[in-house]
Design a protein around this motif. Structure first.
Motif, PDB file in Angstrom:
ATOM      1  N   GLN A 102      34.353  75.147  12.946  1.00 16.24           N
ATOM      2  CA  GLN A 102      33.137  75.924  12.643  1.00 16.24           C
ATOM      3  C   GLN A 102      32.196  74.481  12.166  1.00 16.24           C
ATOM      4  O   GLN A 102      32.603  74.071  11.167  1.00 16.24           O
ATOM      5  N   ASN A 103      30.949  74.382  12.703  1.00 14.51           N
ATOM      6  CA  ASN A 103      30.282  73.308  12.262  1.00 14.51           C
ATOM      7  C   ASN A 103      29.313  73.802  11.157  1.00 14.51           C
ATOM      8  O   ASN A 103      29.421  74.821  10.642  1.00 14.51           O
ATOM      9  N   GLU A 104      28.519  72.868  10.919  1.00 15.61           N
ATOM     10  CA  GLU A 104      27.527  72.836   9.823  1.00 15.61           C
ATOM     11  C   GLU A 104      26.619  73.728   9.884  1.00 15.61           C
ATOM     12  O   GLU A 104      26.191  74.416   8.791  1.00 15.61           O
ATOM     13  N   ASP A 105      26.416  74.270  11.168  1.00 16.11           N
ATOM     14  CA  ASP A 105      25.447  75.186  11.517  1.00 16.11           C
ATOM     15  C   ASP A 105      25.886  76.558  11.376  1.00 16.11           C
ATOM     16  O   ASP A 105      25.423  77.797  11.919  1.00 16.11           O
ATOM     17  N   LYS A 106      27.399  76.880  11.109  1.00 21.35           N
ATOM     18  CA  LYS A 106      28.196  78.018  10.801  1.00 21.35           C
ATOM     19  C   LYS A 106      28.490  78.534  12.440  1.00 21.35           C
ATOM     20  O   LYS A 106      28.699  79.567  12.466  1.00 21.35           O
ATOM     21  N   LYS A 107      28.315  77.753  13.457  1.00 24.63           N
ATOM     22  CA  LYS A 107      28.805  78.121  14.756  1.00 24.63           C
ATOM     23  C   LYS A 107      30.373  77.848  15.039  1.00 24.63           C
ATOM     24  O   LYS A 107      30.610  76.869  14.579  1.00 24.63           O
ATOM     25  N   TYR A 108      30.925  78.859  15.651  1.00 20.41           N
ATOM     26  CA  TYR A 108      32.404  78.797  15.857  1.00 20.41           C
ATOM     27  C   TYR A 108      32.902  78.853  17.017  1.00 20.41           C
ATOM     28  O   TYR A 108      32.255  79.100  17.952  1.00 20.41           O
ATOM     29  N   LEU A 109      33.889  77.817  17.010  1.00 21.30           N
ATOM     30  CA  LEU A 109      34.618  77.576  18.398  1.00 21.30           C
ATOM     31  C   LEU A 109      36.179  78.164  17.939  1.00 21.30           C
ATOM     32  O   LEU A 109      36.808  77.276  17.451  1.00 21.30           O
ATOM     33  N   SER A 110      36.744  79.097  18.717  1.00 21.15           N
ATOM     34  CA  SER A 110      38.055  79.572  18.498  1.00 21.15           C
ATOM     35  C   SER A 110      39.050  78.450  18.788  1.00 21.15           C
ATOM     36  O   SER A 110      38.896  77.745  19.821  1.00 21.15           O
ATOM     37  N   PRO A 111      40.205  78.503  18.589  1.00 23.66           N
ATOM     38  CA  PRO A 111      41.164  77.821  19.271  1.00 23.66           C
ATOM     39  C   PRO A 111      41.521  78.028  20.585  1.00 23.66           C
ATOM     40  O   PRO A 111      41.486  77.201  21.706  1.00 23.66           O
ATOM     41  N   LYS A 112      41.569  79.331  20.936  1.00 23.50           N
ATOM     42  CA  LYS A 112      41.423  79.846  22.546  1.00 23.50           C
ATOM     43  C   LYS A 112      40.336  79.198  23.438  1.00 23.50           C
ATOM     44  O   LYS A 112      40.451  78.939  24.466  1.00 23.50           O
ATOM     45  N   ARG A 113      38.912  79.494  22.637  1.00 19.11           N
ATOM     46  CA  ARG A 113      38.029  78.790  23.330  1.00 19.11           C
ATOM     47  C   ARG A 113      38.030  77.279  23.750  1.00 19.11           C
ATOM     48  O   ARG A 113      37.463  76.928  24.619  1.00 19.11           O
ATOM     49  N   ALA A 114      38.403  76.687  22.449  1.00 21.57           N
ATOM     50  CA  ALA A 114      38.553  75.245  22.766  1.00 21.57           C
ATOM     51  C   ALA A 114      39.465  74.796  23.529  1.00 21.57           C
ATOM     52  O   ALA A 114      39.215  73.774  24.364  1.00 21.57           O
ATOM     53  N   GLU A 115      40.605  75.521  23.778  1.00 20.70           N
ATOM     54  CA  GLU A 115      41.602  75.387  24.671  1.00 20.70           C
ATOM     55  C   GLU A 115      40.991  75.529  26.020  1.00 20.70           C
ATOM     56  O   GLU A 115      41.370  74.528  26.947  1.00 20.70           O
ATOM     57  N   LEU A 116      40.171  76.592  26.423  1.00 22.59           N
ATOM     58  CA  LEU A 116      39.876  76.851  27.596  1.00 22.59           C
ATOM     59  C   LEU A 116      38.777  75.865  28.003  1.00 22.59           C
ATOM     60  O   LEU A 116      38.817  75.317  29.168  1.00 22.59           O
ATOM     61  N   ALA A 117      37.765  75.511  27.213  1.00 20.21           N
ATOM     62  CA  ALA A 117      36.983  74.460  27.276  1.00 20.21           C
ATOM     63  C   ALA A 117      37.474  73.050  27.761  1.00 20.21           C
ATOM     64  O   ALA A 117      37.239  72.620  28.982  1.00 20.21           O
ATOM     65  N   VAL A 118      38.416  72.690  27.245  1.00 25.96           N
ATOM     66  CA  VAL A 118      38.846  71.344  27.427  1.00 25.96           C
ATOM     67  C   VAL A 118      39.593  71.428  28.515  1.00 25.96           C
ATOM     68  O   VAL A 118      39.842  70.417  29.594  1.00 25.96           O
ATOM     69  N   HIS A 119      40.526  72.555  29.000  1.00 26.60           N
ATOM     70  CA  HIS A 119      41.182  72.730  30.196  1.00 26.60           C
ATOM     71  C   HIS A 119      40.195  72.828  31.293  1.00 26.60           C
ATOM     72  O   HIS A 119      40.691  72.035  32.383  1.00 26.60           O
ATOM     73  N   ARG A 120      39.088  73.373  31.205  1.00 25.98           N
ATOM     74  CA  ARG A 120      38.296  73.430  32.335  1.00 25.98           C
ATOM     75  C   ARG A 120      37.824  72.104  32.729  1.00 25.98           C
ATOM     76  O   ARG A 120      37.646  71.734  33.740  1.00 25.98           O
ATOM     77  N   ILE A 121      37.241  71.504  31.565  1.00 26.24           N
ATOM     78  CA  ILE A 121      36.884  70.234  31.819  1.00 26.24           C
ATOM     79  C   ILE A 121      37.790  69.021  32.671  1.00 26.24           C
ATOM     80  O   ILE A 121      37.615  68.387  33.355  1.00 26.24           O
ATOM     81  N   LEU A 122      39.162  68.828  31.805  1.00 34.29           N
ATOM     82  CA  LEU A 122      39.946  68.062  32.585  1.00 34.29           C
ATOM     83  C   LEU A 122      40.387  68.489  33.809  1.00 34.29           C
ATOM     84  O   LEU A 122      40.918  67.831  34.863  1.00 34.29           O
TER      85      LEU A 122
END
Length: 278
Positions: free
Chosen positions: A118-138
């Motif tokens: 959760q960043n300072e603007d209170k926006k959230y990136l869940s573990p599963k979304r983070a996993e999917l994001a990095v997986h798609r990029i790489l």
């Protein structure tokens, strides 16, 4: 001075096969700036990375909504739909909407990525979304110096025990990717040798309860396989309540989260670097 605010980091295991020195820095350098669609109309990209210090580099993950310039828009006051190109809206090509940015730090020797939840603007990136994001990029990069780059959530240390503790365990599924050999103890390396001797990169195992047996009880070998799978694949279990309702559990549902108290004198990226370097 204590702030009462805590910063939480998801932990991702990024595995390159093979993994010569410097490979993870090289992978993330090549991935920088490449926007990829990863969830609905959301896109994601990694920033250029920092210099490495004590084996840790840092960067940012940007998530945004990409506008399709061939799409339609609606005038809400008139309930009229028209083509975006015919509207009064004009967006430069380098603009994304609803953007949010999350900091991360990467430990090269452990190949672990610590991603701000959760960043300072209170926006959230869940573990599963983070996993999917990095997986798609790489996953969309073409590598000539590695055979595979894989991304997965690091589960809690007790995730296997929790998954296998469902009542009336009737089925266990394990997906085991061949891990880096320097991560394992002697027993686990013996199992890894079996995969390597057969030229196997991944194995899927399904264990089903026999008729007349109340629950599955894994032996030592399968428990060891489950432990490897939790950090290099996944373990999924299916059980049943007394009322007959099916229960499903997975190690992916028990993501490891590192939480630290926010230090007002340090940036989020500095604290991410500290967490990754511990």
């Amino acid at each position: 001075m204590a702030t009462g605010r805590r910063i939480k980091f998801s932990v991702l295991n990024v595995v390159a096969q093979p993994h010569p020195p410097g490979i993870y820095r090289s992978v993330f350098e090549r991935a920088a700036g490449v926007g990829v669609k990863f969830w609905g109309d959301q896109y994601v990209a990694l920033s250029p990375i920092s210099s490495s210090r004590n084996g840790v580099f840092t960067g940012r993950i940007a998530v945004w909504t990409q506008v399709d310039k061939n799409s339609d828009v609606i005038k809400l006051d008139e309930f009229e739909q028209l083509a975006l190109r015919d509207s009064e809206v004009s967006l430069p090509n380098n603009i994304g909407l609803n953007s949010r940015i999350f900091e991360y730090a990467f430990n090269e020797s452990k190949h672990l990525m610590y991603v701000e939840q959760q960043n300072e603007d209170k926006k959230y990136l869940s573990p599963k979304r983070a996993e999917l994001a990095v997986h798609r990029i790489l996953g969309q990069l073409n590598f000539t110096d590695v055979e595979e780059v894989r991304v997965q959530i690091v589960p809690e240390a007790d995730s296997v025990e929790r998954v296998l503790s469902v009542p009336r365990l009737k089925r266990v599924e394990m997906r085991v990717f061949r891990p880096n050999p320097d991560e394992l103890d002697d027993q686990a390396n013996a199992l890894l040798d079996e995969l390597q001797e057969q030229g196997i990169q991944r194995t899927d195992i399904a264990l089903a309860k026999a008729p007349g047996v109340d629950t599955i009880v894994l032996n030592a070998r399968n428990k060891l396989l489950a432990k490897i799978a939790a950090f290099n694949g996944y373990v999924r279990s299916f059980g049943r309540t007394e009322g007959g309702k099916t229960i499903e559990a997975s190690t992916k549902d028990h993501a490891k989260v590192v939480s630290v108290e926010a230090d007002p004198d340090k940036s989020t990226i500095a604290q991410a670097r500290y967490v990754a370097g511990e």
